[in-house]
Design a protein around this motif. Structure first.
Motif, short mmCIF file in Angstrom:
data_model
loop_
_atom_site.label_atom_id
_atom_site.label_comp_id
_atom_site.label_asym_id
_atom_site.label_seq_id
_atom_site.Cartn_x
_atom_site.Cartn_y
_atom_site.Cartn_z
N VAL A 1 -63.00 -12.92 46.19
CA VAL A 1 -64.18 -13.26 47.07
C VAL A 1 -64.31 -14.88 47.25
N PRO B 1 -71.54 -8.55 41.01
CA PRO B 1 -70.18 -9.07 41.38
C PRO B 1 -69.95 -10.42 41.26
N ILE C 1 -67.56 -1.96 40.28
CA ILE C 1 -68.55 -2.57 41.15
C ILE C 1 -67.73 -3.77 41.66
N ALA D 1 -67.23 -4.44 45.60
CA ALA D 1 -67.90 -5.60 46.33
C ALA D 1 -66.57 -6.67 46.88
N ILE E 1 -66.80 -7.55 50.97
CA ILE E 1 -67.05 -9.11 51.03
C ILE E 1 -65.85 -9.69 52.00
#
Length: 402
Positions: A287, A338, A365, A369, A373
Motif C-alpha cells: 500500500v 489495514p 482484511i 484493502a 488501494i
C-alpha cells in the motif's frame, strides 16, 4: 533459448522488477546501510549478551565486632549474596577483613573495598566512597532484617517458623508462554520503527525514480514499450521483495540475539509475533509503495515530492505512533485496520491478547484493502505520470481521463 528470447517471453513487470533488484544490489550506499543496520542490531544484542554474562562483584569491608543483635558483618554479607542469587541476580559479594571501623573506612577510601559494613547501636551502616550501590543496599537490608528477626525471636523463645507459617507467597501463570508487558512494549516499538524505517528507505526512492523518469520524459519512451501498470507493478514488486528480504534478515538476526539473552524462554512467542509482523508488513508495504509511486507521478520535479508525498508520510508516522501508544480496546480495534494492523496485530500476539483466528481475519482484511488501494493507486499513477504541465493535486488526478 537465448537471453533475448527469454526477455521477449518474460512479462514486462518482471523485467522492471528484476531491474530494480539488480540496481539495488549494485548500489553501494544501499549495501552499506544494510550492513551498518545489521551490525547495529547484532551489536546491541552482543552488548546485552556480554553484560548478562558478567558477574557483578562487590567487596565489602567488615570488622570482627558484632552488632547489638549479635550478628557479624561477614555472615550478613553471605546472607545478602544468597538473597541476591535467590532473586535471580548473578552476583558475588566478598568480605574484606578490617581491624577496626577506621580501617574499614580507609579500605573504601583507598579502593581495597567497594563498601564497608559497620555495626551500630541501631543496626548497620553501609559506607561508600562517593555512592552506595542500590542493589547491594537492598539485599543487605533484606538479609539484616531477616537475620535480626530470627535472632530476636530466638532470644524471646519464639518459634519463628511457626510464627511466619502461612505467609509464603508463590506465583502461578496461566499462560507461561506470554511475554511480560515491558518486553512486549519493547518488541512493539521495534516493529513500529522497523516499518517506519524500511517504508521510507524503499518507498521514497520509488517516488524519486518516478518523478525523474517523468521529468526527463523517459517515461514516454517506456510507455510506448511497456504498459504503465506493468511499469508500476515492477517498481513496487521489486522494492517489496528487497524490503521483505531486509525485514526478514533483521528479524532473524534479532531473534538469534534474543535467544542468547535472559528472555530466551520467550523466543517462541516473540518468533510467532515476528512471523506475523513479516506477513503483515508485506501487505502494508504494498500500500505504502503504491502511494509513494503516485506521489512521484503527481510531482513535476524532484522538489515537489516532499509535498505530494505528505499523505503517505503521515500514514507511516500514524502507524508508528499508534503502534507505540494504543492499548486495550483501542489497540484491539486498530489491529483490524489495514496498514495500522502491521504493528497493532503483532503487538497483541506477543502479549497473548489475540485469539488464534484474529490475525488471520486481520490479514484477510489487510489483503483485500491492499488490492483495492493498489488498483486505485494504479489508476492515479497511469493518469498522472504522463502529465507534464506542473504539479498535480490528488483531486486533480482523480478528475483526469484515463
Amino acid at each position: 533459448m537465448n537471453a533475448a528470447a527469454e526477455t521477449q517471453t518474460r512479462p514486462a513487470w518482471q523485467i522492471v522488477a528484476l531491474r530494480e533488484l539488480s540496481v539495488k544490489a549494485r548500489d553501494k550506499n544501499f549495501l552499506m546501510s544494510l550492513v551498518v543496520t545489521l551490525l547495529l542490531v547484532a551489536g546491541t544484542f552482543g552488548v546485552q549478551i556480554w553484560l548478562s554474562g558478567k558477574t557483578p562483584t562487590s567487596s565489602i569491608a567488615v570488622v570482627t565486632q558484632k552488632n547489638a543483635a549479635g550478628l557479624s558483618g561477614s555472615s550478613l554479607v553471605d546472607a545478602a549474596e544468597k538473597a541476591a542469587k535467590a532473586d535471580h541476580d548473578k552476583v558475588e559479594y566478598t568480605s574484606v577483613s578490617a581491624s577496626s571501623p577506621a580501617d574499614a573506612r580507609d579500605a573504601v577510601k583507598s579502593g581495597r573495598a567497594d563498601l564497608a559494613l559497620l555495626p551500630t547501636s541501631g543496626g548497620w551502616t553501609l559506607v561508600g566512597d562517593k555512592d552506595v550501590d542500590a542493589d547491594v543496599k537492598k539485599f543487605v537490608t533484606s538479609a539484616a532484617a531477616e537475620q535480626t528477626l530470627a535472632a530476636n525471636a530466638k532470644a524471646q523463645g519464639v518459634d519463628l517458623a511457626k510464627l511466619s507459617s502461612g505467609a509464603n507467597v508463590t506465583d502461578e501463570r496461566l499462560d507461561p508462554g506470554s511475554v511480560n508487558a515491558g518486553l512486549g512494549k519493547l518488541v512493539t516499538f521495534i516493529f513500529a520503527f522497523l516499518f517506519y524505517f524500511v517504508a521510507f528507505i524503499f518507498g521514497m526512492p520509488i517516488a524519486q525514480s518516478v518523478v525523474e523518469e517523468k521529468q526527463s520524459r523517459i517515461v514516454e519512451i517506456l510507455a510506448s514499450a511497456v504498459p504503465l501498470k506493468h511499469l508500476l507493478a515492477g517498481k513496487v514488486i521489486g522494492n517489496a521483495v528487497l524490503a521483505l528480504a531486509q525485514v526478514t534478515l533483521l528479524v532473524g538476526v534479532a531473534l538469534i540475539g534474543l535467544s542468547q539473552t535472559r528472555w530466551s524462554t520467550l523466543i517462541g512467542t516473540v518468533a510467532s509475533a515476528s512471523g506475523w509482523f513479516v506477513v503483515f508488513f508485506l501487505a502494508g508495504f504494498l500500500v505504502v509503495a503504491c502511494m509513494f509511486a503516485v506521489a512521484g507521478a503527481l510531482a513535476s520535479r524532484s522538489e515537489d515530492v516532499q509535498t505530494t508525498a505528505q499523505p503517505v508520510t503521515m500514514l507511516v508516522v500514524v502507524v508508528l505512533m499508534l503502534g507505540m501508544m494504543l492499548t486495550g480496546t483501542a489497540l484491539k480495534v486498530a489491529s483490524f485496520v489495514p496498514v495500522v494492523s502491521t504493528v497493532a496485530m503483532p503487538a497483541r500476539v506477543i502479549t497473548g491478547d489475540a485469539a488464534w483466528w484474529e490475525p488471520l481475519v486481520a490479514l484477510v482484511i489487510a489483503g483485500v484493502a491492499a488490492i483495492a488501494i493498489t488498483r486505485v493507486a494504479t489508476r492515479l499513477y497511469s493518469r498522472s505520470v504522463m502529465q507534464t504541465g506542473g504539479r498535480l493535486s490528488y483531486k486533480e488526478a482523480f478528475k483526469l481521463q484515463a
